[in-house]
Scaffold this motif. Sequence first.
Motif, short mmCIF file in Angstrom:
data_model
loop_
_atom_site.label_atom_id
_atom_site.label_comp_id
_atom_site.label_asym_id
_atom_site.label_seq_id
_atom_site.Cartn_x
_atom_site.Cartn_y
_atom_site.Cartn_z
N GLU A 97 -10.47 3.12 4.34
CA GLU A 97 -10.16 3.39 2.47
C GLU A 97 -9.81 2.47 2.41
N SER A 98 -8.63 1.93 2.72
CA SER A 98 -8.04 0.84 1.63
C SER A 98 -8.02 -0.31 2.48
N PHE A 99 -7.82 -1.73 2.09
CA PHE A 99 -7.11 -3.24 2.30
C PHE A 99 -6.14 -3.12 2.99
N TYR A 100 -5.74 -3.79 4.19
CA TYR A 100 -4.30 -3.85 4.31
C TYR A 100 -4.26 -5.29 5.15
N LEU A 101 -2.34 -5.52 4.71
CA LEU A 101 -2.56 -6.72 5.09
C LEU A 101 -1.34 -6.60 6.54
N ASN A 102 -1.09 -6.09 6.50
CA ASN A 102 -0.40 -5.61 8.22
C ASN A 102 0.11 -4.11 7.51
N SER A 103 0.50 -3.88 8.54
CA SER A 103 1.75 -1.92 8.86
C SER A 103 2.29 -1.70 7.65
N GLU A 104 2.80 -2.75 7.01
CA GLU A 104 3.68 -2.66 5.59
C GLU A 104 3.37 -3.27 4.28
N TYR A 105 1.88 -4.23 3.94
CA TYR A 105 1.55 -5.12 3.12
C TYR A 105 0.17 -3.99 3.26
N MET A 106 -0.06 -4.10 1.72
CA MET A 106 -1.65 -3.88 1.52
C MET A 106 -1.67 -4.14 0.31
N LEU A 107 -3.50 -4.23 -0.55
CA LEU A 107 -3.81 -4.37 -1.94
C LEU A 107 -3.81 -2.93 -2.29
N ARG A 108 -3.31 -2.75 -3.39
CA ARG A 108 -2.79 -1.87 -3.73
C ARG A 108 -4.26 -0.71 -4.36
N ALA A 109 -4.51 -0.13 -4.49
CA ALA A 109 -5.55 0.80 -4.53
C ALA A 109 -5.87 2.70 -5.60
N HIS A 110 -4.52 1.26 -6.50
CA HIS A 110 -4.29 2.11 -7.61
C HIS A 110 -3.23 1.66 -8.01
N THR A 111 -3.09 1.92 -9.49
CA THR A 111 -1.37 1.36 -10.61
C THR A 111 -0.59 2.13 -10.17
N SER A 112 -1.23 3.03 -9.57
CA SER A 112 0.05 4.58 -10.23
C SER A 112 1.19 4.05 -8.96
N SER A 113 0.87 3.03 -7.93
CA SER A 113 2.05 2.44 -6.84
C SER A 113 2.87 1.59 -7.70
N HIS A 114 3.15 1.54 -9.01
CA HIS A 114 4.16 0.45 -9.97
C HIS A 114 4.24 2.07 -10.73
N GLN A 115 4.76 3.21 -10.40
CA GLN A 115 5.19 3.98 -11.35
C GLN A 115 7.10 3.94 -11.46
N SER A 116 7.25 4.46 -9.74
CA SER A 116 8.86 4.56 -9.37
C SER A 116 9.41 2.93 -9.80
N ASP A 117 9.14 2.55 -9.63
CA ASP A 117 9.66 1.16 -9.86
C ASP A 117 10.13 0.68 -11.64
N LEU A 118 9.16 1.13 -12.19
CA LEU A 118 8.81 0.93 -13.90
C LEU A 118 10.44 1.94 -14.30
N ILE A 119 9.80 3.15 -13.98
CA ILE A 119 11.43 4.19 -14.06
C ILE A 119 12.22 4.01 -13.91
N ARG A 120 12.26 2.98 -12.63
CA ARG A 120 13.81 3.06 -12.02
C ARG A 120 14.34 2.26 -13.01
#
Length: 406
Positions: A97-120
């Motif tokens: 379903e998604s594009f993985y660079l490796n087991s830790e990093y991927m290309l974001r599948a949605h912009t929701s990925s940034h919610q937490s960091d921006l709220i923090r």
Amino acid sequence: EKNGTIELLGKTYKTDHVTNIRSSLIPKIGIGLHNMKHHPLNLLKRQIVDYFYKNFINRQKNPVFSVYDSISPVVTLHQNFDSLLVPEDHVSRKLSESFYLNSEYMLRAHTSSHQSDLIRTGLNAFLVFGDVYRRDTIDSSHYPIFHQAEGVRLYRGQELFSKMNITGDYQIFENGEKNETKQPLHTKEAVMILEHELKSTLENLAFELFGKDVETQWVDAYFPFTHPSWELEIKFQGEWLEMLGCGIMEQEPLTEAGAGDQIGWAFGLGLERLAMRLYSIPDIRQFWRYNDSGFMSQFDVKDPSTPIKYKEVSSYPQRIYNMSFWLTDGYSENDFYDLVRNVGGDVVEQVRLTDDFYHPKMKRHSHCYEIVYRDMSKSLSKEEANIIHKQIGEAASKELGVENRW
Ligand code: PHE
């Protein structure tokens, strides 16, 4: 992609057993069509930003929302999934379903990925625009890269009630029950106000973009990171079209991000899907013609809300081919679609599974695909199409182990 590493946006990533990002994708990563002057996705982005700037202002008459449009699309699996409570076994985590660079990093599948960091960082109102990546079928409305807008608005208790001129001893939190309409920690008064603001904000956005007369309807939805959740549909040329997903943010990620005293809503929408309707762009690949003046000049307007009806510069013929092969264990359709994109590039307009056949004696599955080729800037000759089709067949047998049935 060499020696077990991938170079991407100036950083090097070690590849491993989950790496599934293809080389043809790499030059397009981080291009940022949404930030290109006069690109249709930029016009749409500016309309959305203008709408939020105009409708959410503070006492000093300044916009409340901050805009982020250049955050790197490389995120951790934690940002994309865990920080949003996406369950361990959710389909979206699959390698197919998604594009993985490796087991830790991927290309974001949605912009929701940034919610937490921006709220923090302490923000309580923001918009995020960005390129997102998903492995999917191939047709006029699917492309492995597309663009999303995300919006988040958080409130503290007094803020929420005073905004609505509600006085009295109301709370936003309680120790209650979870049900269809609310989370256990939320009071129903708070959720009512948020739901009302969220829905009216997004309906008005639809009216702003598509005109006051557009029909809208709300449909119940599910996202792991909002509850309750909805989708807004708009009626376009007689058909209901899903415009966006949204909901009341789950409290746990908010608490995790240091905003446990706040309550809020979020939404996410796909820019291409809307821009295709707004400007009558018939094929999602057209958005990549950012170097083509025949395309770009049609969007060269000062005011982003200027109505534009795109005229296809010319329409070159399609070349239609079939390909069938015996499957191997572990075959996935998305692997094949990716390979077709990688080898065929943007001249592949459409791939369709036309036959799924099981041979009882041989105990083998076979798939037949129809592949439609069309160049967007010139007429593709039979010979050229033959070569590409043959290369795809050879790559499929070499890389996916399928056995061609000619
Ligand atoms: N991220 C969701 C998607 O890509 C959309 C969404 C965003 C839903 C924010 C709810 C809240 O489908």
